[in-house]
Design an enzyme around this catalytic site. Structure first.
Site, PDB file in Angstrom:
ATOM      1  N   HIS A 297      14.319 -27.342   2.723  1.00 19.99           N
ATOM      2  CA  HIS A 297      14.402 -26.274   3.731  1.00 19.99           C
ATOM      3  C   HIS A 297      14.415 -26.908   5.124  1.00 19.99           C
ATOM      4  O   HIS A 297      13.372 -27.231   5.692  1.00 19.99           O
ATOM      5  CB  HIS A 297      13.204 -25.332   3.582  1.00 19.99           C
ATOM      6  CG  HIS A 297      13.385 -24.001   4.252  1.00 19.99           C
ATOM      7  ND1 HIS A 297      14.315 -23.769   5.250  1.00 19.99           N
ATOM      8  CD2 HIS A 297      12.757 -22.808   4.055  1.00 19.99           C
ATOM      9  CE1 HIS A 297      14.237 -22.507   5.638  1.00 19.99           C
ATOM     10  NE2 HIS A 297      13.302 -21.896   4.927  1.00 19.99           N
ATOM     11  N   HIS A 300      15.644 -22.310   9.887  1.00 19.33           N
ATOM     12  CA  HIS A 300      14.809 -21.161  10.279  1.00 19.33           C
ATOM     13  C   HIS A 300      13.539 -21.473  11.063  1.00 19.33           C
ATOM     14  O   HIS A 300      12.565 -20.728  10.990  1.00 19.33           O
ATOM     15  CB  HIS A 300      14.425 -20.347   9.030  1.00 19.33           C
ATOM     16  CG  HIS A 300      15.620 -19.789   8.320  1.00 19.33           C
ATOM     17  ND1 HIS A 300      15.595 -19.387   7.019  1.00 19.33           N
ATOM     18  CD2 HIS A 300      16.888 -19.567   8.740  1.00 19.33           C
ATOM     19  CE1 HIS A 300      16.792 -18.949   6.653  1.00 19.33           C
ATOM     20  NE2 HIS A 300      17.586 -19.055   7.701  1.00 19.33           N
ATOM     21  N   TYR A 302      11.302 -23.894  10.780  1.00 18.86           N
ATOM     22  CA  TYR A 302      10.151 -24.500  10.115  1.00 18.86           C
ATOM     23  C   TYR A 302      10.101 -25.995  10.448  1.00 18.86           C
ATOM     24  O   TYR A 302      10.857 -26.485  11.282  1.00 18.86           O
ATOM     25  CB  TYR A 302      10.186 -24.192   8.611  1.00 18.86           C
ATOM     26  CG  TYR A 302      10.063 -22.696   8.380  1.00 18.86           C
ATOM     27  CD1 TYR A 302       8.897 -22.022   8.756  1.00 18.86           C
ATOM     28  CD2 TYR A 302      11.112 -21.952   7.861  1.00 18.86           C
ATOM     29  CE1 TYR A 302       8.776 -20.646   8.608  1.00 18.86           C
ATOM     30  CE2 TYR A 302      11.002 -20.574   7.707  1.00 18.86           C
ATOM     31  CZ  TYR A 302       9.830 -19.921   8.084  1.00 18.86           C
ATOM     32  OH  TYR A 302       9.704 -18.565   7.952  1.00 18.86           O
TER      33      TYR A 302
HETATM   34  C1  LIG Z   1      12.648 -10.939   2.111  1.00 20.95           C
HETATM   35  C2  LIG Z   1      13.356 -12.183   2.577  1.00 20.95           C
HETATM   36  C3  LIG Z   1      12.804 -13.414   2.292  1.00 20.95           C
HETATM   37  C4  LIG Z   1      13.453 -14.588   2.693  1.00 20.95           C
HETATM   38  N1  LIG Z   1      12.930 -15.814   2.354  1.00 20.95           N
HETATM   39  C5  LIG Z   1      13.597 -16.951   2.632  1.00 20.95           C
HETATM   40  C6  LIG Z   1      13.124 -18.201   2.182  1.00 20.95           C
HETATM   41  O1  LIG Z   1      12.111 -18.302   1.482  1.00 20.95           O
HETATM   42  N2  LIG Z   1      13.835 -19.308   2.518  1.00 20.95           N
HETATM   43  C7  LIG Z   1      14.974 -19.242   3.263  1.00 20.95           C
HETATM   44  O2  LIG Z   1      15.580 -20.276   3.538  1.00 20.95           O
HETATM   45  N3  LIG Z   1      15.464 -18.052   3.686  1.00 20.95           N
HETATM   46  C8  LIG Z   1      14.821 -16.915   3.364  1.00 20.95           C
HETATM   47  N4  LIG Z   1      15.351 -15.704   3.733  1.00 20.95           N
HETATM   48  C9  LIG Z   1      16.680 -15.659   4.328  1.00 20.95           C
HETATM   49  C10 LIG Z   1      17.701 -15.430   3.191  1.00 20.95           C
HETATM   50  O3  LIG Z   1      17.759 -16.561   2.340  1.00 20.95           O
HETATM   51  C11 LIG Z   1      19.118 -15.171   3.731  1.00 20.95           C
HETATM   52  O4  LIG Z   1      19.581 -16.287   4.426  1.00 20.95           O
HETATM   53  C12 LIG Z   1      19.128 -13.932   4.629  1.00 20.95           C
HETATM   54  O5  LIG Z   1      18.549 -12.833   3.967  1.00 20.95           O
HETATM   55  C13 LIG Z   1      20.551 -13.571   5.049  1.00 20.95           C
HETATM   56  O6  LIG Z   1      21.338 -13.309   3.939  1.00 20.95           O
HETATM   57  P1  LIG Z   1      21.699 -11.786   3.519  1.00 20.95           P
HETATM   58  O7  LIG Z   1      22.411 -11.183   4.672  1.00 20.95           O
HETATM   59  O8  LIG Z   1      22.589 -11.986   2.314  1.00 20.95           O
HETATM   60  O9  LIG Z   1      20.424 -11.087   3.209  1.00 20.95           O
HETATM   61  C14 LIG Z   1      14.682 -14.516   3.395  1.00 20.95           C
HETATM   62  C15 LIG Z   1      15.221 -13.263   3.700  1.00 20.95           C
HETATM   63  C16 LIG Z   1      14.579 -12.109   3.296  1.00 20.95           C
HETATM   64  C17 LIG Z   1      15.202 -10.772   3.596  1.00 20.95           C
END
Ligand SMILES: Cc1cc2nc3c(=O)[nH]c(=O)nc-3n(C[C@H](O)[C@H](O)[C@H](O)COP(=O)(O)O)c2cc1C
Length: 495
Positions: A297, A300, A302
């Protein structure tokens, strides 16, 4: 009148009289005119068909984009989505407005680079690009719809729970790729309650049945390994100590989400190899638990990004200053993990354009370019998973910026794009060769059978964001309905 054109044209002019020559000349002109009229009719017909296809796909694309892109900003932060979604139109409205059929005509996805091969599973004219085969390193994927990593905060005491086996296996398909939620590499890696870890043997053992459940469905399963750095507070840290980071700059409290972050402690130079080792051990543990590989990772806001980005790295040692120095920590983590489990099991997630939790870089393109070149240093490094920049408003519509192509081109392995994609847009970017795979977050969260729904053009379940992050082992987690075949073989939507 039926004219044997071939025979007529073969008349030798030399052997003919001047009158015959004259008639032959007139006829030749007529034939030429007839031929061009024929080709023009054909051309116009083809052009009309093409236009109809383009129009239908554009209309669907427009509708889908408008309905699907709920955020004025790309909700790619695993934990900042709540705030973003408040500002947004609700893309749940798209449920029920989904195209009834997925029979739009796409060109077959272009052949990827030599390291991977692609084969259409249907005739080119009927192919659904997201549902074509793809070879990612040694993994033979049966489609390109990837489960994005999603933190769900249902892992009590940081030990993976049996309900995760249900949740992940629901989303598993034969030959599909799932990326498990962000998982802490050490006790200091935690920033949110009830997130999983992979630093103890107990955690490794607890992951095993979950991985088994996914493998029994024939899917491939990667674990996202994670350290939150300063996106934490003292209560989440062992002995109430300060969260660690590249910096001692504290993130401002977020009045909307109520999140308050503690003042971090800047890591001393000599402590950094220890954190690198935590990632190494986490990767080894993940493989021991049975995962097919790990995703580092690096996105975002981190810990890895806190070092990479100039907005959060104010160090003056060999981990700060120049781009090379700022990326050194991430590069060392990647090197260590590759050394531990092999490049063919390693993917890396990057979000150069994001600025979540006050982590931004003044030159994201240079940063992404540098990191992709570092990934290429490792021959066979499996995938680069990149998050789109925030959505932009173009002509009154929110659109995915599609700015990842240079990095896709530069990277030698498999490329995964994520952030705001729906079915139409996913198909388009695969068909265009913009990416190899598309990761879906919220849509997959709410639709355990997402690839199937894309295949048949079925409506999507609405997601309930109030249950994204709760402790319940069922509600909003394993209780989203599947499409089911009824007795007549017709599809029944159980939503
Ligand atoms: C509930 C939730 C939890 C997420 N947890 C992570 C995570 O653990 N690691 C990560 O890299 N991104 C995380 N994301 C971001 C998602 O992986 C993804 O990049 C983001 O939802 C955008 O994609 P989408 O438009 O298809 O939802 C999270 C997003 C949501 C909504």
């Amino acid at each position: 009148m039926c004219v044997d054109l071939a025979r007529f044209q073969s008349i030798s002019v030399d052997a003919a009289s001047p009158r015959t020559c004259f008639i032959a000349g007139i006829l030749s002109i007529l034939i030429a005119l007839l031929r061009s009229a024929w080709s023009w009719t054909n051309y116009s017909r083809q052009a009309t068909e093409l236009d109809a296809d383009r129009t239908s796909s554009r209309v669907l694309g427009v509708d889908d984009e408008e309905e699907a892109t709920q955020d004025s900003r790309n909700p790619t932060d695993s934990h900042a989505w709540e705030r973003q979604e408040k500002e947004a139109t609700d893309d749940n409205e798209m449920a029920g407005k989904w195209p009834k059929s997925n029979s739009m005509k796409y060109p077959a996805p272009p052949s990827p680079r030599s390291s991977s091969t692609s084969t259409s599973i249907e005739e080119a004219s009927e192919v659904i690009p997201l549902l074509t085969l793809f070879k990612m390193g040694q993994f033979e994927l049966s489609h390109r719809v990837v489960l994005a990593p999603l933190t769900r905060c249902r892992t009590y005491g940081n030990v993976p729970q049996p309900h995760a086996a249900v949740y992940y296996s629901q989303r598993a398909t034969k030959g599909g790729l799932l990326i498990a939620e962000a998982t802490g590499v050490s006790p200091t890696a935690q920033g949110y309650p009830d997130t999983p870890g992979i630093w103890t043997q107990e955690q490794v053992e607890a992951w095993k049945p979950i991985v088994d459940a996914v493998h029994r469905k024939g899917a491939f399963f990667f674990l996202q390994i994670w350290h939150v750095g300063r996106v934490s507070n003292n209560e989440m840290q062992p002995d109430g100590q300060a969260p660690i980071s590249s910096t001692d700059k504290q993130i401002s409290p977020d009045p909307e989400s109520g999140m308050v972050y503690s003042k971090p402690r800047r890591l001393r130079t000599e402590e950094i190899p220890g954190i690198v080792d935590d990632f190494r051990r986490a990767a080894r543990n993940a493989v021991e638990a049975g995962f097919d590989g790990v995703e580092i990772h690096g996105a975002h806001g981190y810990l890895l990004e806190q070092f990479m980005k100039d907005g959060t790295n104010d160090r003056d040692d060999c981990y700060g200053g120049s781009l090379e120095n700022r990326c050194r920590f991430a590069v060392e983590v990647i090197d260590a993990v590759v050394q531990e489990v092999g490049a063919r099991r390693v993917g890396v997630r990057l979000s150069p354009f994001a600025d979540f939790v006050e982590c931004a870089d003044a030159e994201p393109v240079a940063l992404a370019d540098y990191m992709v070149r570092q990934l290429n240093v490792h021959e066979g490094l499996l995938y680069c998973h990149m998050v789109e920049p925030r959505m932009t408003n173009v002509d009154g519509r929110r659109q995915i910026p599609h700015r990842l192509l240079p990095f896709r081109k530069a990277f030698n392995g498999t490329f995964i794009a994520a952030g705001g994609y729906d079915c139409a847009e996913g198909n388009k970017v695969v068909a265009d060769g913009y990416t190899d795979l598309v990761a879906y977050g919220r849509l997959f969260l709410a639709n355990p059978d997402l690839p199937r729904r894309f295949e048949v053009g079925a409506p999507l379940n609405k997601y309930d964001r109030s249950t994204f992050i709760i402790r319940d082992p069922v509600v909003g987690y394993t209780d989203y309905p599947f499409l089911e075949d009824d007795h007549n073989g017709d599809l029944t939507i159980l939503a």
